[in-house]
Design a protein around this motif. Structure first.
Motif, mmCIF file in Angstrom:
data_model
loop_
_atom_site.group_PDB
_atom_site.id
_atom_site.type_symbol
_atom_site.label_atom_id
_atom_site.label_comp_id
_atom_site.label_asym_id
_atom_site.label_seq_id
_atom_site.Cartn_x
_atom_site.Cartn_y
_atom_site.Cartn_z
ATOM 1 N N ALA A 40 0.858 -1.182 0.000
ATOM 2 C CA ALA A 40 0.000 0.000 0.000
ATOM 3 C C ALA A 40 0.895 1.234 0.000
ATOM 4 O O ALA A 40 1.982 1.212 0.564
ATOM 5 N N PRO A 41 0.455 2.320 -0.628
ATOM 6 C CA PRO A 41 1.277 3.534 -0.602
ATOM 7 C C PRO A 41 1.427 4.027 0.842
ATOM 8 O O PRO A 41 0.485 3.975 1.619
ATOM 9 N N GLU A 42 2.629 4.487 1.175
ATOM 10 C CA GLU A 42 2.886 4.964 2.525
ATOM 11 C C GLU A 42 2.171 6.296 2.730
ATOM 12 O O GLU A 42 2.250 7.191 1.902
ATOM 13 N N GLN A 43 1.451 6.402 3.839
ATOM 14 C CA GLN A 43 0.710 7.616 4.146
ATOM 15 C C GLN A 43 1.269 8.247 5.411
ATOM 16 O O GLN A 43 1.823 7.563 6.259
ATOM 17 N N PHE A 44 1.099 9.553 5.518
ATOM 18 C CA PHE A 44 1.659 10.290 6.631
ATOM 19 C C PHE A 44 0.602 11.171 7.273
ATOM 20 O O PHE A 44 -0.360 11.581 6.638
ATOM 21 N N ILE A 45 0.800 11.497 8.550
ATOM 22 C CA ILE A 45 -0.064 12.434 9.271
ATOM 23 C C ILE A 45 0.132 13.825 8.682
ATOM 24 O O ILE A 45 1.260 14.247 8.435
ATOM 25 N N THR A 46 -0.966 14.535 8.466
ATOM 26 C CA THR A 46 -0.902 15.895 7.926
ATOM 27 C C THR A 46 -1.261 16.907 9.013
ATOM 28 O O THR A 46 -1.743 16.533 10.093
ATOM 29 N N VAL A 47 -1.064 18.164 8.719
ATOM 30 C CA VAL A 47 -1.426 19.237 9.646
ATOM 31 C C VAL A 47 -2.934 19.211 9.900
ATOM 32 O O VAL A 47 -3.394 19.417 11.029
ATOM 33 N N GLU A 48 -3.699 18.905 8.867
ATOM 34 C CA GLU A 48 -5.161 18.840 9.012
ATOM 35 C C GLU A 48 -5.568 17.738 9.983
ATOM 36 O O GLU A 48 -6.516 17.899 10.762
ATOM 37 N N ASP A 49 -4.859 16.594 9.940
ATOM 38 C CA ASP A 49 -5.142 15.506 10.883
ATOM 39 C C ASP A 49 -4.903 15.979 12.314
ATOM 40 O O ASP A 49 -5.721 15.730 13.202
ATOM 41 N N CYS A 50 -3.799 16.664 12.538
ATOM 42 C CA CYS A 50 -3.458 17.166 13.875
ATOM 43 C C CYS A 50 -4.485 18.192 14.349
ATOM 44 O O CYS A 50 -4.881 18.191 15.523
ATOM 45 N N GLU A 51 -4.935 19.060 13.456
ATOM 46 C CA GLU A 51 -5.945 20.062 13.809
ATOM 47 C C GLU A 51 -7.257 19.398 14.221
ATOM 48 O O GLU A 51 -7.877 19.792 15.205
ATOM 49 N N LYS A 52 -7.661 18.383 13.458
ATOM 50 C CA LYS A 52 -8.918 17.689 13.754
ATOM 51 C C LYS A 52 -8.855 17.021 15.129
ATOM 52 O O LYS A 52 -9.789 17.147 15.931
#
Length: 195
Positions: free
Chosen positions: A46-58
């Motif tokens: 699976a493609p590697e995914q990362f935490i984004t700023v939007e995830d942290c805000e939510k």
């Protein structure tokens, strides 16, 4: 409800994994989150995914509400991704990062059982993580220093022997991904079954 439970329920409810909770001086509450890991299906990565700023805000918005409702005392809340030196705490973390270079610290020195060139009272190691044949985990490393860029290495020089240390999760005080930065970009990982 305890802080650990509140944070775990909130983070899991939003679809993330809780990596770490840290309370610091001055009322700082630091929460580290990651995306849930799915074991690769045979032959398919699976493609590697990362935490984004939007995830942290939510997660921050939801945690602020949950912590206020339960009356948790803190002055500042910080939600972030694990970074390049991500802690490894659970069996699933070790399965996920098998084949990566990690740093481990043992709870107790190796003792008299250590044979060879390793100091018997050594606790810290950096090496390549893999599953041990007898169960548990192991890291492999060489104490030979890496050649500097542009340095000529003699072909006649005998390389330092590879050393292996087996361990169980109960023997660890701490385990983290080694913070190795490569400015050439990420190398593609081989698919399962390929070497």
């Amino acid at each position: 409800m305890a802080l650990q439970q509140i944070v775990e329920q909130t983070v899991a409810g939003l679809g993330y994994d809780l990596v770490e909770i840290e309370r610091s001086a001055g009322g700082l509450l630091r929460i580290t989150i990651d995306l849930p890991w799915q074991a690769p299906v045979e032959g398919v990565l699976a493609p590697e995914q990362f935490i984004t700023v939007e995830d942290c805000e939510k997660v921050t918005r939801q945690l602020q509400f949950a912590l206020e409702v339960d009356g948790v005392d803190y002055k500042r809340l910080e939600v972030s991704s694990p970074g390049i030196d991500r802690p490894l705490r659970h069996e699933q973390d070790f399965v996920r990062f098998a084949g990566e270079v990690i740093d481990i610290t043992l709870k107790a020195p190796m003792g008299a059982a250590a044979a060879g060139q390793v100091s018997a009272n050594r606790k810290k190691f950096r090496g390549l993580l893999s599953r041990a044949e007898a169960g548990g985990w192991q890291i492999a490393w060489s104490d030979e220093p890496q050649p500097k860029p542009g340095q000529k290495v003699s072909k006649k020089r005998v390389p330092a022997p590879l050393q292996v240390l087996g361990f169980t999760l109960d023997e660890l005080r701490e385990a983290r991904l080694a913070p190795i930065v490569d400015f050439k970009g990420r190398a593609a990982k081989p698919a399962a079954g390929q070497a």
